[in-house]
Design an enzyme around this catalytic site. Sequence first.
Site, PDB file in Angstrom:
ATOM      1  N   TYR A 118      54.278   5.263  24.373  1.00  0.00           N
ATOM      2  CA  TYR A 118      54.858   6.604  24.312  1.00  0.00           C
ATOM      3  C   TYR A 118      56.008   6.813  25.295  1.00  0.00           C
ATOM      4  O   TYR A 118      56.586   7.895  25.335  1.00  0.00           O
ATOM      5  CB  TYR A 118      53.770   7.641  24.563  1.00  0.00           C
ATOM      6  CG  TYR A 118      52.695   7.618  23.511  1.00  0.00           C
ATOM      7  CD1 TYR A 118      52.943   8.095  22.233  1.00  0.00           C
ATOM      8  CD2 TYR A 118      51.441   7.082  23.784  1.00  0.00           C
ATOM      9  CE1 TYR A 118      51.971   8.058  21.254  1.00  0.00           C
ATOM     10  CE2 TYR A 118      50.455   7.041  22.804  1.00  0.00           C
ATOM     11  CZ  TYR A 118      50.728   7.533  21.544  1.00  0.00           C
ATOM     12  OH  TYR A 118      49.774   7.489  20.576  1.00  0.00           O
ATOM     13  N   HIS A 131      57.509  13.744  23.234  1.00  0.00           N
ATOM     14  CA  HIS A 131      56.319  14.370  23.823  1.00  0.00           C
ATOM     15  C   HIS A 131      56.225  14.102  25.323  1.00  0.00           C
ATOM     16  O   HIS A 131      55.469  14.768  26.016  1.00  0.00           O
ATOM     17  CB  HIS A 131      55.067  13.842  23.121  1.00  0.00           C
ATOM     18  CG  HIS A 131      54.111  14.901  22.680  1.00  0.00           C
ATOM     19  ND1 HIS A 131      54.327  16.260  22.806  1.00  0.00           N
ATOM     20  CD2 HIS A 131      52.884  14.792  22.107  1.00  0.00           C
ATOM     21  CE1 HIS A 131      53.302  16.919  22.321  1.00  0.00           C
ATOM     22  NE2 HIS A 131      52.406  16.058  21.893  1.00  0.00           N
ATOM     23  N   ASN A 156      46.919  16.135  25.066  1.00  0.00           N
ATOM     24  CA  ASN A 156      46.068  17.235  24.610  1.00  0.00           C
ATOM     25  C   ASN A 156      44.903  17.512  25.543  1.00  0.00           C
ATOM     26  O   ASN A 156      44.190  18.496  25.362  1.00  0.00           O
ATOM     27  CB  ASN A 156      45.538  16.936  23.202  1.00  0.00           C
ATOM     28  CG  ASN A 156      46.653  16.843  22.187  1.00  0.00           C
ATOM     29  OD1 ASN A 156      47.777  17.275  22.432  1.00  0.00           O
ATOM     30  ND2 ASN A 156      46.351  16.264  21.046  1.00  0.00           N
ATOM     31  N   ASP A 213      57.362  19.364  26.691  1.00  0.00           N
ATOM     32  CA  ASP A 213      58.336  19.385  25.603  1.00  0.00           C
ATOM     33  C   ASP A 213      58.139  20.666  24.797  1.00  0.00           C
ATOM     34  O   ASP A 213      57.072  21.284  24.846  1.00  0.00           O
ATOM     35  CB  ASP A 213      58.144  18.173  24.695  1.00  0.00           C
ATOM     36  CG  ASP A 213      56.772  18.139  24.056  1.00  0.00           C
ATOM     37  OD1 ASP A 213      56.678  18.312  22.828  1.00  0.00           O
ATOM     38  OD2 ASP A 213      55.775  17.945  24.779  1.00  0.00           O
ATOM     39  N   ASN A 236      49.450  21.605  22.247  1.00  0.00           N
ATOM     40  CA  ASN A 236      48.056  21.380  22.614  1.00  0.00           C
ATOM     41  C   ASN A 236      47.868  21.058  24.093  1.00  0.00           C
ATOM     42  O   ASN A 236      46.822  21.365  24.669  1.00  0.00           O
ATOM     43  CB  ASN A 236      47.445  20.278  21.748  1.00  0.00           C
ATOM     44  CG  ASN A 236      47.268  20.734  20.320  1.00  0.00           C
ATOM     45  OD1 ASN A 236      47.002  21.894  20.049  1.00  0.00           O
ATOM     46  ND2 ASN A 236      47.443  19.820  19.381  1.00  0.00           N
TER      47      ASN A 236
END
Length: 191
Positions: A17, A22, A67, A92, A113
């Site tokens: 990631y 994100h 999350n 973000d 979330n």
Amino acid sequence: MDERWLVAGLGNPTRRYAGTRHNAGFLVADRLAGRHGARWRGLTTRTASFELDGRTVLLAEPQWSINLSGRPVAALLRRHQVPVERLLVVQDDLDFPFGTARLKRGGGPGGHNGARSVHRALGTADYARLRVGVGRPPKGTRVDEWVVQRFSDAERERMPELLDRCADAVAAFVLRGLNRAQDVLHTTDAR
């Protein structure tokens, strides 16, 4: 008097990631650490700290799924005795185009979330959030696919200026308060 602040960047851990939309919160936290020579440490939550005009700024990057960011953020506030008024969460935001960022205190998490998890863990929305615009997905692209995509080449070219502006706003927030930090962001949005 040791005045402590917590700046929590939200993102997803692992190389998979790194550099994705994100992880805008991680990118801002990394820029702050680099700017101030702060060294990251820790596994379940990476932390670093630096001094800013007599104030201790603790940076955090929870290494959980974005999350589930709320529990580690709440734990850091307790452990370091930082009042929620001195918390800044960096995340973000799909509702703002790339190149813009917004800072405000309070409000709902929207569809984020990670912000929802922080709200739930703290039991309040009365903290500051720096929302870094990543734009809406193009037609036919799902939101969950969009936020884990890397920034385009054109966006990466503009990224240093955006991250510097966000870092400047964080410093203004710590040193001069929310209104001054908002001025830093909102009067210099990318053209």
